[in-house]
Design a protein around this motif. Sequence first.
Motif, PDB file in Angstrom:
ATOM      1  N   ASP A   1       0.831  -1.207   0.000  1.00  0.00           N
ATOM      2  CA  ASP A   1       0.000   0.000   0.000  1.00  0.00           C
ATOM      3  C   ASP A   1       0.868   1.261   0.000  1.00  0.00           C
ATOM      4  N   ILE A   2       1.893   1.262   0.835  1.00  0.00           N
ATOM      5  CA  ILE A   2       2.802   2.416   0.878  1.00  0.00           C
ATOM      6  C   ILE A   2       3.501   2.583  -0.469  1.00  0.00           C
TER       7      ILE A   2
ATOM      8  N   ALA B   1      -1.774  15.792  -0.767  1.00  0.00           N
ATOM      9  CA  ALA B   1      -1.973  15.722   0.685  1.00  0.00           C
ATOM     10  C   ALA B   1      -2.631  14.408   1.086  1.00  0.00           C
ATOM     11  N   VAL B   2      -3.563  13.945   0.280  1.00  0.00           N
ATOM     12  CA  VAL B   2      -4.230  12.673   0.580  1.00  0.00           C
ATOM     13  C   VAL B   2      -3.246  11.521   0.457  1.00  0.00           C
ATOM     14  N   LEU B   3      -2.438  11.547  -0.594  1.00  0.00           N
ATOM     15  CA  LEU B   3      -1.459  10.476  -0.780  1.00  0.00           C
ATOM     16  C   LEU B   3      -0.431  10.446   0.347  1.00  0.00           C
ATOM     17  N   LEU B   4       0.093  11.595   0.711  1.00  0.00           N
ATOM     18  CA  LEU B   4       1.101  11.646   1.780  1.00  0.00           C
ATOM     19  C   LEU B   4       0.503  11.300   3.132  1.00  0.00           C
ATOM     20  N   THR B   5      -0.744  11.679   3.354  1.00  0.00           N
ATOM     21  CA  THR B   5      -1.416  11.300   4.607  1.00  0.00           C
ATOM     22  C   THR B   5      -1.603   9.793   4.674  1.00  0.00           C
ATOM     23  N   ALA B   6      -2.011   9.187   3.559  1.00  0.00           N
ATOM     24  CA  ALA B   6      -2.179   7.734   3.518  1.00  0.00           C
ATOM     25  C   ALA B   6      -0.855   7.022   3.777  1.00  0.00           C
TER      26      ALA B   6
ATOM     27  N   ALA C   1       1.707   8.233   5.449  1.00  0.00           N
ATOM     28  CA  ALA C   1       2.078   8.447   6.857  1.00  0.00           C
ATOM     29  C   ALA C   1       1.284   7.534   7.787  1.00  0.00           C
ATOM     30  N   LEU C   2      -0.018   7.419   7.548  1.00  0.00           N
ATOM     31  CA  LEU C   2      -0.839   6.562   8.408  1.00  0.00           C
ATOM     32  C   LEU C   2      -0.470   5.088   8.242  1.00  0.00           C
ATOM     33  N   ASP C   3      -0.224   4.677   7.004  1.00  0.00           N
ATOM     34  CA  ASP C   3       0.233   3.297   6.783  1.00  0.00           C
ATOM     35  C   ASP C   3       1.562   3.044   7.484  1.00  0.00           C
TER      36      ASP C   3
END
Length: 119
Positions: A46-47, A66-71, A73-75
């Motif tokens: 996923d990352i 921002a959505v991609l980098l947030t995803a 970071a959370l992963d």
Amino acid sequence: MHFAFATAESLCNLPLLFKTTIRDPFAQTILSRIASLGAIFYLVIDISMHWGVFRHLRHDVRANPAVLLTAIALDAVVLAASIWIKAQSDPMVLYFAVAGIGLIVIGERLFIHQKRIQQ
């Protein structure tokens, strides 16, 4: 038992319906290791997919960075927590995960190299 309308009492008893029937500790350990490997592989994939979209395709598909980098970071947080827990309880899973990811990377590189030679 009917769960058309969930109540606090019915939700408290819900885990009783899903208790494992596997009583063999060895089998439980194997299943736990398989599940852990699956989670680790999923998070790494996923990352890498999010990173690939961010790096190469975000303009083409109009992805919000921002959505991609947030995803990512959370992963990464979930992956780090999973690795931390497994390092303390069952480090053998991490050895297999590193070996498996290494084999996948080597296989991908060989495949891409062969495709470039053929072209």
